[in-house]
Motif scaffolding. Structure first.
Motif, PDB file in Angstrom:
ATOM      1  N   SER A 115      12.626  52.968  47.881  1.00 17.13           N
ATOM      2  CA  SER A 115      12.461  52.680  46.355  1.00 17.13           C
ATOM      3  C   SER A 115      14.229  52.438  46.197  1.00 17.13           C
ATOM      4  CB  SER A 115      12.727  54.730  45.816  1.00 17.13           C
ATOM      5  OG  SER A 115      13.991  54.999  46.043  1.00 17.13           O
ATOM      6  N   ILE A 116      14.659  52.123  46.555  1.00 14.99           N
ATOM      7  CA  ILE A 116      15.450  51.360  46.570  1.00 14.99           C
ATOM      8  C   ILE A 116      15.901  49.974  46.882  1.00 14.99           C
ATOM      9  CG2 ILE A 116      18.297  50.428  46.957  1.00 14.99           C
ATOM     10  CD1 ILE A 116      18.730  52.888  48.249  1.00 14.99           C
ATOM     11  N   LEU A 117      14.695  49.298  47.449  1.00 16.99           N
ATOM     12  CA  LEU A 117      14.322  48.642  47.427  1.00 16.99           C
ATOM     13  C   LEU A 117      13.819  47.713  45.902  1.00 16.99           C
ATOM     14  CD1 LEU A 117      14.405  45.369  48.375  1.00 16.99           C
ATOM     15  CD2 LEU A 117      12.836  46.034  50.478  1.00 16.99           C
ATOM     16  N   THR A 118      12.661  48.549  45.548  1.00 15.85           N
ATOM     17  CA  THR A 118      11.699  47.993  44.502  1.00 15.85           C
ATOM     18  C   THR A 118      12.233  48.419  43.477  1.00 15.85           C
ATOM     19  OG1 THR A 118       9.980  49.762  45.768  1.00 15.85           O
ATOM     20  CG2 THR A 118       9.661  49.339  43.573  1.00 15.85           C
ATOM     21  N   ILE A 119      13.612  49.259  43.173  1.00 18.07           N
ATOM     22  CA  ILE A 119      14.444  49.098  42.240  1.00 18.07           C
ATOM     23  C   ILE A 119      15.524  47.989  41.799  1.00 18.07           C
ATOM     24  CG2 ILE A 119      16.436  49.659  41.123  1.00 18.07           C
ATOM     25  CD1 ILE A 119      15.817  52.929  42.159  1.00 18.07           C
ATOM     26  N   THR A 120      15.340  47.034  43.633  1.00 18.22           N
ATOM     27  CA  THR A 120      16.242  45.853  43.132  1.00 18.22           C
ATOM     28  C   THR A 120      15.451  44.984  42.592  1.00 18.22           C
ATOM     29  OG1 THR A 120      17.958  47.089  44.511  1.00 18.22           O
ATOM     30  CG2 THR A 120      17.344  44.202  44.177  1.00 18.22           C
ATOM     31  N   LEU A 121      13.773  44.878  43.165  1.00 13.86           N
ATOM     32  CA  LEU A 121      13.485  43.620  42.924  1.00 13.86           C
ATOM     33  C   LEU A 121      13.161  43.646  41.370  1.00 13.86           C
ATOM     34  CD1 LEU A 121      10.689  43.316  46.588  1.00 13.86           C
ATOM     35  CD2 LEU A 121      13.025  42.027  45.958  1.00 13.86           C
ATOM     36  N   ALA A 158       8.279  38.078  31.747  1.00 15.43           N
ATOM     37  CA  ALA A 158       8.987  39.082  31.153  1.00 15.43           C
ATOM     38  C   ALA A 158       8.192  39.912  30.543  1.00 15.43           C
ATOM     39  CB  ALA A 158       8.972  38.321  29.668  1.00 15.43           C
ATOM     40  N   ILE A 159       6.945  40.578  30.930  1.00 16.86           N
ATOM     41  CA  ILE A 159       6.376  41.560  30.579  1.00 16.86           C
ATOM     42  C   ILE A 159       5.985  42.727  32.061  1.00 16.86           C
ATOM     43  CG2 ILE A 159       3.448  42.577  30.720  1.00 16.86           C
ATOM     44  CD1 ILE A 159       3.096  39.984  28.412  1.00 16.86           C
ATOM     45  N   LEU A 160       6.205  41.535  33.419  1.00 17.36           N
ATOM     46  CA  LEU A 160       6.389  42.358  34.038  1.00 17.36           C
ATOM     47  C   LEU A 160       8.059  43.286  34.266  1.00 17.36           C
ATOM     48  CD1 LEU A 160       4.662  40.373  36.606  1.00 17.36           C
ATOM     49  CD2 LEU A 160       3.387  42.002  36.061  1.00 17.36           C
ATOM     50  N   PHE A 161       8.498  42.235  34.238  1.00 14.51           N
ATOM     51  CA  PHE A 161      10.111  43.009  33.986  1.00 14.51           C
ATOM     52  C   PHE A 161      10.632  43.456  32.730  1.00 14.51           C
ATOM     53  CE2 PHE A 161      14.652  42.038  32.845  1.00 14.51           C
ATOM     54  CZ  PHE A 161      15.167  42.771  33.415  1.00 14.51           C
ATOM     55  N   LEU A 162       9.783  44.177  31.814  1.00 12.23           N
ATOM     56  CA  LEU A 162       9.805  45.112  30.672  1.00 12.23           C
ATOM     57  C   LEU A 162       9.419  46.331  31.752  1.00 12.23           C
ATOM     58  CD1 LEU A 162      10.162  46.003  27.969  1.00 12.23           C
ATOM     59  CD2 LEU A 162       8.054  44.710  26.898  1.00 12.23           C
ATOM     60  N   MET A 163       7.883  46.122  31.652  1.00 10.84           N
ATOM     61  CA  MET A 163       6.653  47.698  32.439  1.00 10.84           C
ATOM     62  C   MET A 163       7.719  48.073  33.325  1.00 10.84           C
ATOM     63  SD  MET A 163       2.843  45.636  31.840  1.00 10.84           S
ATOM     64  CE  MET A 163       2.193  46.625  33.243  1.00 10.84           C
ATOM     65  N   GLY A 164       8.172  46.941  34.243  1.00 14.31           N
ATOM     66  CA  GLY A 164       9.085  47.959  35.442  1.00 14.31           C
ATOM     67  C   GLY A 164      10.197  48.416  35.449  1.00 14.31           C
ATOM     68  N   LEU A 165      11.076  48.017  33.931  1.00 12.93           N
ATOM     69  CA  LEU A 165      11.971  47.991  33.552  1.00 12.93           C
ATOM     70  C   LEU A 165      11.646  49.780  33.278  1.00 12.93           C
ATOM     71  CD1 LEU A 165      13.248  46.423  31.618  1.00 12.93           C
ATOM     72  CD2 LEU A 165      14.616  47.369  34.344  1.00 12.93           C
ATOM     73  N   TYR A 166      10.663  50.816  33.126  1.00 12.36           N
ATOM     74  CA  TYR A 166      10.589  51.646  32.456  1.00 12.36           C
ATOM     75  C   TYR A 166      10.352  53.222  33.877  1.00 12.36           C
ATOM     76  CZ  TYR A 166       9.512  51.334  27.722  1.00 12.36           C
ATOM     77  OH  TYR A 166       9.838  50.332  26.099  1.00 12.36           O
ATOM     78  N   LEU A 167       9.952  52.276  34.665  1.00 16.59           N
ATOM     79  CA  LEU A 167       9.808  52.660  36.114  1.00 16.59           C
ATOM     80  C   LEU A 167      10.935  53.114  36.998  1.00 16.59           C
ATOM     81  CD1 LEU A 167       6.469  51.299  37.410  1.00 16.59           C
ATOM     82  CD2 LEU A 167       6.867  52.806  36.287  1.00 16.59           C
ATOM     83  N   VAL A 168      11.836  52.924  36.980  1.00 17.81           N
ATOM     84  CA  VAL A 168      13.448  52.773  37.182  1.00 17.81           C
ATOM     85  C   VAL A 168      14.310  53.644  36.925  1.00 17.81           C
ATOM     86  CG1 VAL A 168      13.256  50.248  38.422  1.00 17.81           C
ATOM     87  CG2 VAL A 168      14.545  50.415  35.763  1.00 17.81           C
ATOM     88  N   PRO A 169      15.230  54.885  37.615  1.00 18.83           N
ATOM     89  CA  PRO A 169      16.133  54.718  36.345  1.00 18.83           C
ATOM     90  C   PRO A 169      17.202  54.285  35.975  1.00 18.83           C
ATOM     91  CG  PRO A 169      16.276  55.142  38.850  1.00 18.83           C
ATOM     92  CD  PRO A 169      15.471  54.350  39.143  1.00 18.83           C
ATOM     93  N   GLU A 170      18.286  55.003  35.476  1.00 20.20           N
ATOM     94  CA  GLU A 170      20.121  55.009  35.263  1.00 20.20           C
ATOM     95  C   GLU A 170      20.765  54.611  35.935  1.00 20.20           C
ATOM     96  OE1 GLU A 170      21.648  53.190  33.676  1.00 20.20           O
ATOM     97  OE2 GLU A 170      21.226  53.593  31.528  1.00 20.20           O
TER      98      GLU A 170
END
Length: 505
Positions: free
Chosen positions: A33-39, A219-231
């Protein structure tokens, strides 16, 4: 049956084996999950690279369509840069007060607006406005992405994970070059008809709009992905939200050592801008400002900008200048993989010292090729590619890695904003000075000037830069507080405070 027994864990019951296997699977799931968040976060770097590089293909078409004057052409290019500076200036305070995630969400929204607006706005005025908005998004991402990655990464792999940001940036540059070349080829083969729809209009009739519009996809992929990562768990703890921070740590990693790295910072331990400029943090701030300064004065932008003519002079036949940019972009991306491979094992100092020394030598030989008139020689191409290699595995990515590590927790966002601001200002200066240098002192002397800055960078890194590999951010801060770094090495000092004793063997 014997083959099945070979997979069993000896000395354990069936229930114990099942629990052990489930535990290992859960551990692996958390680790990935850390790698996923980083990507996901690194998509901000991809957009950074794409947005800045796509202009090389857009500008000739825009110039012809709107009959741009020299001033208008400069304003179109610099509007994004002005947005970058404003975005960086805003990002530090925003990331320290609001968290790391919210500014990233804002940058993703700005990227989407910029790409769509530039594609469909009819007038040059509004195109420039949306370029400015995109620049603000770049400024936000260029600071907050490496900051965020540094705070969710374990010490043992932090350098590698932050370097993914630089790799994504180079990948974005390459993607822009490839998409530019592909769209020009498509528009040539499929001329627009009179009743063409909006997408045929931007991809065929005015192909430069399509070049800019493709930025909507990441940009859309970035926006969608950010909703899945934590603070950031470190930011949560800095704000006194200890339990939330611990919950995030447990979610992203099962590594107990990593979970113990992140030490809660008391609310009373506040650091102001004034203290950042104090003697206590002066050396860290100096390093954080000099490394991005040297990264721009190494001449990387001059190499990228004049790449097509350099390849042409080297005697390589290319169908158009866009293809030559692809070659340089590909080289820049490939050599960044060396940094990902070695930054956490070899360390920051060795890579930086080797890279600056190699960059100085390759630039000196590049200047020698021009001075001797050997511009049609393959050696010119070899020297340029050698410089790109040295920059890509050291000078380019390590400025982000080091800046994300060396500043105190409470003001890390604002301090990094100063560091990245220096990078953008230096970028502007180099962009203005390079044509002047080429005209007044010649191509050879220009490359020798860049080589001299690489020598200065080598000496600065040798004298000032400490080795930070394998250390937690909290340990690095404690060592700065105790003035534990001298000439790049840790020296004997007073024992660390109780809260960081776990980092000492």
């Amino acid at each position: 049956m014997a083959s099945l027994n070979a997979f069993r864990l000896p000395g354990k019951s069936k229930k114990e084996r099942k629990l052990s296997i489930n535990k290992r699977m859960q551990t692996q799931k958390k680790r990935t999950s850390i790698l996923t968040i980083t990507l996901v976060a690194s998509l901000g770097g991809f957009l950074f690279g794409f947005d800045m590089a796509v202009i090389s293909g857009v500008l000739p078409f825009l110039q012809k369509q709107f009959s741009l004057s020299a001033f208008e052409e400069g304003w179109f290019v610099s509007s994004a840069l002005i947005g970058c500076i404003i975005g960086v200036a805003f990002s530090g305070e925003a990331s320290d007060r609001l968290g790391r995630k919210k500014p990233l969400l804002l940058s993703a929204i700005f990227f989407c607006l910029s790409a769509a607006g530039c594609a469909f706005m009819p007038s040059l005025f509004w195109i420039v406005v949306f370029r400015f908005i995109g620049g603000v998004g770049i400024g936000l991402a260029s600071n907050v992405v490496p900051l965020y990655i540094s705070e969710i990464a374990p010490a043992k792999s932090r350098g590698r994970l932050i370097t993914y940001y630089q790799f994504a940036l180079t990948l974005g540059i390459l993607a822009a070059y490839l998409s530019n070349a592909g769209l020009v080829s498509y528009a040539t083969a499929h001329p627009a008809s009179g009743d063409a729809g909006p997408f045929n209009f931007i991809f065929s009739q005015e192909v430069w709009r399509g070049m800019l519009f493709l930025g909507v996809v990441p940009a859309i992929l970035f926006l969608m992905g950010l909703y899945l990562v934590p603070e950031s768990p470190r930011w949560l703890m800095q704000r006194g939200r200890i339990e939330e921070g611990r919950a995030v740590l447990a979610r992203i990693s099962a590594d107990k050592e990593f979970q113990q790295e992140v030490i809660p910072v008391k609310e009373s331990e506040n650091i102001s801008y004034k203290e950042l400029f104090s003697t206590r943090w002066r050396k860290a701030l100096l390093i954080g400002m000099l490394l991005p300064l040297f990264s721009q004065f190494s001449g990387i932008n001059a190499i990228i900008y004049y790449g097509p003519s350099i390849l042409s002079n080297a005697g390589i036949s290319l169908s158009n200048s866009l293809l030559s940019q692809v070659i340089f972009g590909l080289a820049n991306m490939i050599f960044t993989l060396i940094a990902i491979w070695k930054v956490d094992s070899a360390g920051r100092r060795p890579l930086y010292l080797f890279g600056t020394a190699g960059a100085a030598l390759s630039l000196a030989f590049t200047g020698a090729c021009f001075a001797s008139g050997a511009t049609a020689s393959i050696w010119l191409l070899v020297c340029v590619l050698a410089f790109l290699a040295c920059f890509a595995f050291s000078i380019g990515p390590l400025k982000f890695v080091v800046a994300a590590e060396i500043f105190p927790a409470k003001i890390r966002g604002r301090a990094m904003a100063i560091s990245i601001m220096v990078m953008w200002i230096a970028d502007t200066i180099v962009g203005q000075l390079t044509p002047v240098l080429l005209k007044n002192i010649g191509t050879a002397a220009t490359f020798w000037t860049f080589a001299a800055f690489c020598v200065i960078a080598f000496l600065t890194v040798y004298k000032l830069l400490p080795e930070t590999k394998g250390k937690s951010l909290e340990q690095i801060e404690a060592e700065w507080s105790g003035q534990g770094f001298v000439d790049g090495t840790e020296v004997n000092k007073e024992p660390a405070p109780e809260k960081v004793k776990i980092f000492h063997p």
